[in-house]
Design a protein around this motif. Structure first.
Motif, PDB file in Angstrom:
ATOM      1  N   THR A  47      73.092 105.427   7.892  1.00  0.00           N
ATOM      2  CA  THR A  47      72.866 105.794   9.297  1.00  0.00           C
ATOM      3  C   THR A  47      74.086 105.482  10.142  1.00  0.00           C
ATOM      4  OG1 THR A  47      70.500 105.424   9.071  1.00  0.00           O
ATOM      5  CG2 THR A  47      71.380 105.394  11.305  1.00  0.00           C
ATOM      6  N   HIS A  48      74.679 104.314   9.921  1.00  0.00           N
ATOM      7  CA  HIS A  48      75.873 103.918  10.672  1.00  0.00           C
ATOM      8  C   HIS A  48      77.025 104.904  10.417  1.00  0.00           C
ATOM      9  CE1 HIS A  48      78.946 101.521  12.545  1.00  0.00           C
ATOM     10  NE2 HIS A  48      79.658 101.615  11.428  1.00  0.00           N
ATOM     11  N   ALA A 104      76.850 107.980   9.600  1.00  0.00           N
ATOM     12  CA  ALA A 104      76.542 109.271  10.203  1.00  0.00           C
ATOM     13  C   ALA A 104      76.820 109.291  11.703  1.00  0.00           C
ATOM     14  CB  ALA A 104      75.090 109.644   9.932  1.00  0.00           C
ATOM     15  N   THR A 105      76.800 108.131  12.339  1.00  0.00           N
ATOM     16  CA  THR A 105      77.000 108.069  13.796  1.00  0.00           C
ATOM     17  C   THR A 105      78.431 107.771  14.186  1.00  0.00           C
ATOM     18  OG1 THR A 105      76.393 105.723  13.904  1.00  0.00           O
ATOM     19  CG2 THR A 105      74.616 107.356  14.184  1.00  0.00           C
TER      20      THR A 105
END
Length: 55
Positions: free
Chosen positions: A50-51, A53-54
């Motif tokens: 998730t990290h 991807a951001t």
């Protein structure tokens, strides 16, 4: 917890080769704290993904 610690370590070695003690040493948090927020390696992988991807 330093949110990039797991990402930095996993990028260098590959997540499957990173032990929890290495993540703890890199992040500077206590093992108990880490497990409170990330109760499994699967959850750690999810958060790292998730990290990434951001960023």
């Amino acid at each position: 917890m330093n949110e990039v610690s797991g990402d930095r370590v996993s990028a260098a070695k590959g997540i499957q080769y990173v032990g929890i003690n290495e993540v703890i040493a890199t992040s500077g948090v206590a093992k108990r704290t880490l497990y409170r927020w990330l109760p499994s390696k699967d959850k750690l992988i999810e958060e790292v993904t998730t990290h990434r991807a951001t960023v």
